[in-house]
Design a protein around this motif. Structure first.
Motif, mmCIF file in Angstrom:
data_model
loop_
_atom_site.group_PDB
_atom_site.id
_atom_site.type_symbol
_atom_site.label_atom_id
_atom_site.label_comp_id
_atom_site.label_asym_id
_atom_site.label_seq_id
_atom_site.Cartn_x
_atom_site.Cartn_y
_atom_site.Cartn_z
ATOM 1 N N PRO A 87 21.100 21.451 36.654
ATOM 2 C CA PRO A 87 20.418 22.335 37.606
ATOM 3 C C PRO A 87 19.887 21.612 38.841
ATOM 4 N N TRP A 88 19.508 20.345 38.697
ATOM 5 C CA TRP A 88 18.944 19.586 39.815
ATOM 6 C C TRP A 88 20.024 18.973 40.697
ATOM 7 N N PHE A 89 21.072 18.446 40.100
ATOM 8 C CA PHE A 89 22.067 17.668 40.853
ATOM 9 C C PHE A 89 23.361 18.428 41.151
ATOM 10 N N LYS A 90 23.513 19.643 40.664
ATOM 11 C CA LYS A 90 24.765 20.367 40.853
ATOM 12 C C LYS A 90 25.125 20.477 42.336
ATOM 13 N N GLY A 91 26.382 20.183 42.627
ATOM 14 C CA GLY A 91 26.862 20.256 44.002
ATOM 15 C C GLY A 91 26.672 18.984 44.800
ATOM 16 N N ARG A 92 26.038 17.967 44.192
ATOM 17 C CA ARG A 92 25.809 16.697 44.891
ATOM 18 C C ARG A 92 27.003 15.774 44.693
#
Length: 378
Positions: A129-134
């Motif tokens: 949830p925090w790093f998704k898409g990074r």
């Protein structure tokens, strides 16, 4: 890995599978398209720079055409091959969820099935949830510190998910997605938590034994499991998964444990318990349904019932293992011996029990007073 001349129609028709699918292009070396389980598709370029593998995401298939992506890939390859240009490898722009998917697929052989399941849970609930898409190459130490700080309300989850993130980022280096030695999780300090170890005193052990005595007629196998946990210091899974072939020469030969195969030396009370059990199945504690061992859920329900009746509602099943260690220490066993009894491979793991010896140290210090000619405090 499939290799074909990619066409826009071919890219559009690719469907997700149980595992990530990579399809290489036969026109531009190292260029291809990756299809994730979620259905997301992205163009990539996989090449070597200075002898190291470099994986670079070109872009999402929804945002660019095949021809545009192919041209960018060819341009990148051309720039890297020019001997007159010192062209450093660009930071890997592949997304962390893509790398994580690859890590869990390729690295899972290093984890036991239950550990893999738990680690996947922490990844999905705390990390994704925090790093998704990074982009994997853009994650910095500050990013990790901010993420870790955001989990301050759940320190246990934070401490257990941090190693999972560290494995993902470390393997990203191995796979060529990040520079070597760039793991931003290195040195992250864990949260200080109140010690959860709970040790049963003599009175509590007696209360538990009395409850077991009342239950043995109706539930002989379940009561035997609890007694063996207390008498051996074994983990719950180690006892539940026992087969009769594992018991011989007065010892348990565990096929597998958290630290691998090991031998458990049994006391005479433990041997009497095993010798008194019926041998109707290859499993020592068979399920009523047959063909497998007793389920964890069945035992957990029984444990909740007996601990409530014994007035030990704050005691976890794993605390029986701690109690075994505390009794061994109280009777003069060394930390090294206790570590072997518990199957610890790292002596530091056993050192958490050293505080139990404080009373013995004080008694020894007071005893030395008379020998050395001093006067003990009243």
């Amino acid at each position: 890995m499939p290799k074909t001349r990619l066409t826009q129609r071919r890219v559009d028709s690719l469907k997700p599978r149980k595992k990530a699918l990579d399809v290489r292009d036969s026109v531009v070396r190292g260029f291809g398209v990756r299809v994730l389980q979620s259905g997301r598709k992205s163009f990539f370029l996989h090449s070597q720079v200075d002898g190291k593998r470099v994986w670079q995401s070109i872009g999402d298939t929804r945002a660019m055409t095949l021809e545009c992506a192919r041209e960018q890939a060819a341009s990148l390859l051309a720039s890297r091959s020019r001997s007159d240009e010192a062209c450093p490898a660009a930071p890997a722009s592949i997304l962390i969820e893509e790398v994580a998917e690859e890590v869990f697929r390729r690295y899972k052989r290093h984890w036991k099935p239950r550990t893999l399941e738990v680690n996947l849970g922490y990844y999905r609930k705390q990390i994704l949830p925090w790093f998704k898409g990074r982009a994997i190459g853009d994650i910095t130490r500050r990013d990790v510190q901010r993420w870790f700080a955001s989990l301050h309300a759940t320190p246990v989850a934070a401490d257990r998910s941090a190693p999972v993130l560290s494995v993902i980022l470390r393997q990203a280096e191995v796979y060529g997605y990040r520079p070597e030695g760039s793991n931003p999780c290195t040195g992250i300090k864990r949260y200080r938590r109140r010690n959860r170890e709970r040790f049963l005193n003599d009175e509590e052990i007696r209360r538990l034994s009395c409850v077991l005595d009342k239950k043995v007629a109706q539930q002989p196998l379940l009561t035997a499991i609890v007694r063996l946990l207390l008498l051996t210091g074994c983990r719950k899974s180690e006892i539940l998964n026992l087969q009769w072939s594992d018991y011989r020469e007065g010892k348990l030969y565990l096929r597998d444990s958290k630290t691998g195969p090991r031998t458990v030396w049994l006391s005479s009370p433990a041997r009497r318990i095993l010798d008194g059990l019926p041998r109707t199945d290859r499993w020592m504690f068979p399920s009523p349904r047959g063909k497998c061992c007793l389920s964890t859920d069945t035992f957990n329900y029984f444990w909740r019932v007996i601990r409530a009746e014994a007035g030990l509602s704050d005691v976890r099943c794993h605390d029986l293992r701690h109690t075994y260690a505390s009794v061994a220490l109280a009777h003069g066993e060394t930390i090294l011996t206790i570590g072997r009894l518990l199957g610890h491979t790292n002596p530091a793991t056993t050192l958490k029990y050293t505080h139990l010896a404080d009373a013995s140290v004080r008694e020894a210090a007071e005893a030395l007073v008379s020998v050395l000619g001093g006067r003990a405090d009243p």
